[in-house]
Design an enzyme around this catalytic site. Sequence first.
Site: not given
Length: 236
Positions: A159, A144
């Site tokens: 994350y 990501s």
Amino acid sequence: MQESPKTAPVAVVTGANRGIGRAVAARLARDGYHTVLAVRDPDRGRHAARDLPGSVTVERLDVADADSVTDFARRLRDRHGRLDVLVNNAAINYDTWQDPLGADLTVVRDTLEVNALGAWRVSQALVPLMRHRSPGRRIVNVSSESGSLTGMGAAAPGYAMSKAALNALTRLLAAQLAADGILVNSVCPGWVATDMGGPAAPRTAAEGAASVLWAVRIPDDGPTGGFFRDGEPLPW
């Protein structure tokens, strides 16, 4: 859902029971891979695989559990004897409710265990099955842009750190496996309308999967150790 002959190339997609993982698995199966949906809950996996085309099987895999990974690798070896494509897609905890100073480090630890160490653990177990010298061997780590140090802010700290660590794993594996001809890349699928991405996301699961599939389909003299979205480099 059906078995394939052992001559077919084999692909494993972790976290493949929904979203991007399922979309990637569907496309790989359609492209002629025997595709293994590696999922924590086989019942959900079988439901997800019910309408997929081509040759697909479902196997239990908890990437955070070393014994589960070992058992999965053994079953893959016994049933197929090889692996051509590994898509490390399993991920948890897009922790937008946290900030760095207030973060629950138990949540952060769990996130790292799945998103980064899980991919590492699975790669360690499965790479021996990729050393068969056939063309087209790929490891794709579904990352990501949250993990890009260049643009990183304070959002989703667990994350973000887990994806930065996954990108580091990509670099490490790419360097070690270059001599074996196995290409390893990180891919950001973009903001995708999945359970994690939420309904406001502008991309469909199929659109997010396209970036992952690009990294599977690159030629044997293509890039390795890179970070991409839509086939274009992203900053680390």
